[in-house]
Design an enzyme around this catalytic site. Structure first.
Site, PDB file in Angstrom:
ATOM      1  NE  ARG A 100      -1.177  12.656   3.580  1.00 53.32           N
ATOM      2  CZ  ARG A 100      -1.814  11.588   4.071  1.00 53.32           C
ATOM      3  NH1 ARG A 100      -1.292  10.382   3.928  1.00 53.32           N
ATOM      4  NH2 ARG A 100      -2.959  11.725   4.709  1.00 53.32           N
ATOM      5  CD  GLU A 171      -0.895  10.928  12.592  1.00 56.84           C
ATOM      6  OE1 GLU A 171      -1.322  11.341  11.498  1.00 56.84           O
ATOM      7  OE2 GLU A 171      -1.284   9.852  13.100  1.00 56.84           O
TER       8      GLU A 171
END
Ligand SMILES: CCC[C@H]1O[C@@H](n2cnc3c(N)ncnc32)[C@H](O)[C@@H]1O
Length: 482
Positions: A100, A171
């Site tokens: 991430r 997402e």
């Protein structure tokens, strides 16, 4: 690069793409035409966008867990278990924290360590390190559509790899994967990064492949007033639509009061539809409710109460999808057995409520109109700040506190907003900061909190906020004084 809410030109996109694909060695395996050909031969039941559209048409609520571990074979075993023993309708690939943050070197080291230790040393699936062919290996091993769920401010390479790998949903968003997830990355940067991600989706759509996009609705997941989270969801939906996204799921984090939560989902779907129509976007719109995102009870039996309440709320709201929690929520990453229990508990409730909807009562109608009015106050100001440009307006809205997310870690968030529950547990604005609500709305929020203060024999105060943050974990919704 001056930010604007305009579809990226082919020239600038492909120029940028050359550089993006060099961010890690696995980028070399991404070939757009090869990926389109591969995606077109995937069986229809494994396409996320198609499954979401059908669920909405059939009026059912799908159940999707979160799940991800470091190594490919273990990740496959986990997803197969959640499919076969959990009964999941859709499968996630929850991505680890190193990925991430684009820290692929450390991701690789953790993969190596996981192999040595024979256990997952990551809190998710390091998809960039594993690359396109391992994504395809995961898809081949399951019978359900796959989605990447993460929290990545710069998800450009991740997006390229997951879609080339056959995962047909992603997402995230430039606001929803920045403000709750990062400390010091500017919104200009992340909104621009996610314009790239949405342009990738738009390209696939233009080449005949349907891809679903799902902005991250809950944000900090801590007492976020529905109108604030709906405003972010609608903005990210509009920004995605400008880049050519067609299949969108807008999300919302359950707050706990049934009337407010059902109203919030209905308001989100109606108001987003109005904005897409106004700006000329043809969108396949679905909704997702996230089961309670705040503190959970440690007691597993009590946690099933919270999980079932989230499932019931999603079903009664008519949400297309519900994101499932587990009885290990208070502890951390769930075992695969606990994860499957969360799904089975959710599906039991969904099935009991199949076809039932909360009818439009006076309270529900009033709450829905209130949420839409509050959301409109925010969005009107965002467009004004941007002189009509939504991307510019969004950046300025956070700079000025017009948009403000409670308890967000980002330095780009004003943090002047304070939420608290009213006597029925609905989340209200205790402090508005610079959020541009009209007097009628402010008076109404203040009146509801004053009624709670009166009942509790105390002043409206920050202590109510603290009590509400701990309440659900302690077994109640409203944090009453002890
Ligand atoms: C916004 C997401 C927070 C939720 O996301 C869950 N979560 C995070 N990472 C994993 C994982 N690797 N496997 C299963 N659940 C996971 C947390 O528990 C929390 O509920």
């Amino acid at each position: 690069m001056e930010l604007k809410n305009k579809k990226l030109s082919e020239e600038s996109f492909f120029q940028e793409r050359k550089e993006v694909l060099t961010h890690w060695v696995t980028g070399k395996d991404v070939d757009l035409q090869e990926a389109v050909d591969y995606l077109k031969q995937i069986p229809k039941h494994k396409n996320f966008a198609l499954k979401m559209r059908k669920a909405k048409a059939d009026g059912i609520t799908l159940a999707q867990p979160r799940a991800g571990v470091a190594l490919v074979d273990e990740h496959i075993k986990l997803l197969q278990y959640l499919q076969n023993e959990g009964g999941a309708d859709l499968l996630p690939n929850t991505i680890d924290s190193y990925t991430r943050q684009n820290r692929y070197q450390e991701g690789q080291a953790a993969i190596d360590e996981s192999m040595r230790e024979n256990r997952s040393m990551l809190n998710g699936f390091p998809v960039v390190n594993h690359g396109v062919h391992n994504c395809r290996k995961v898809l081949d091993a399951v019978e359900l559509p796959l989605q990447a769920r993460h929290g990545t401010p710069d998800a450009r390479l991740l997006t390229e790899i997951i879609h080339a790998g056959g995962w047909t949903s992603n997402e995230g968003g430039g606001i929803s994967y920045n403000i709750p997830y990062a400390k010091s990355i500017s919104l200009e940067k992340t909104i621009r990064h996610w314009q790239y991600c949405d342009r990738v989706t738009g390209l696939y759509e233009e080449m005949g492949v349907e891809i679903n996009r799902e902005p991250f609705g809950p944000l900090t997941g801590t007492l976020v007033p529905p109108s604030m989270s709906n405003a972010v969801a609608i903005i990210e939906g509009l920004l995605a639509a400008e880049q050519g996204v067609k299949n969108l799921t807008l999300g919302y984090g359950q707050c706990g009061n049934l009337t407010q939560d059902v109203a919030a989902i209905r308001a989100l779907e109606e108001q987003a539809t109005e904005y897409f129509k106004e700006y000329g976007y043809e969108i396949d719109l679905t909704t997702v409710l996230h089961q309670w995102m705040g503190g959970f009870p440690a007691d597993e039996a009590k946690s099933f109460g919270v999980i079932s309440w989230g499932a019931a709320t999603a079903a009664l709201a008519g949400a297309t999808k519900v994101i499932v929690k587990t009885p290990h929520e208070a502890m951390g990453i769930p075992t695969m057995e606990a994860n499957a229990q969360g799904i089975r508990s959710t599906k039991q409730t969904l099935n009991l409520l199949k076809g039932q909807r909360l009818s439009i009562s006076k309270d529900l109608g009033m709450e829905k109109e209130l949420i839409k009015a509050e959301t409109k106050c925010i969005l009107d100001k965002v467009f004004e700040l941007g002189n009509g440009d939504l991307a510019v307006g969004a950046v300025k809205a956070f700079e000025t506190g017009v948009m403000d997310i409670p308890f967000a870690p980002s330095n780009y968030n004003a943090g002047k907003i304070l939420p608290a529950r009213d006597n029925n547990g609905a989340v209200r604005y205790l402090e508005f900061g610079n959020i541009p609500m009209n007097k009628e709305i402010k008076d109404f929020n203040n009146q509801l909190l004053a009624e709670r203060a009166k009942l509790e024999g105390r002043e409206v105060s920050f202590q109510m906020v603290v009590d509400d943050i701990y309440a659900v974990g302690k077994g109640t919704l409203v944090g009453r004084p002890e």
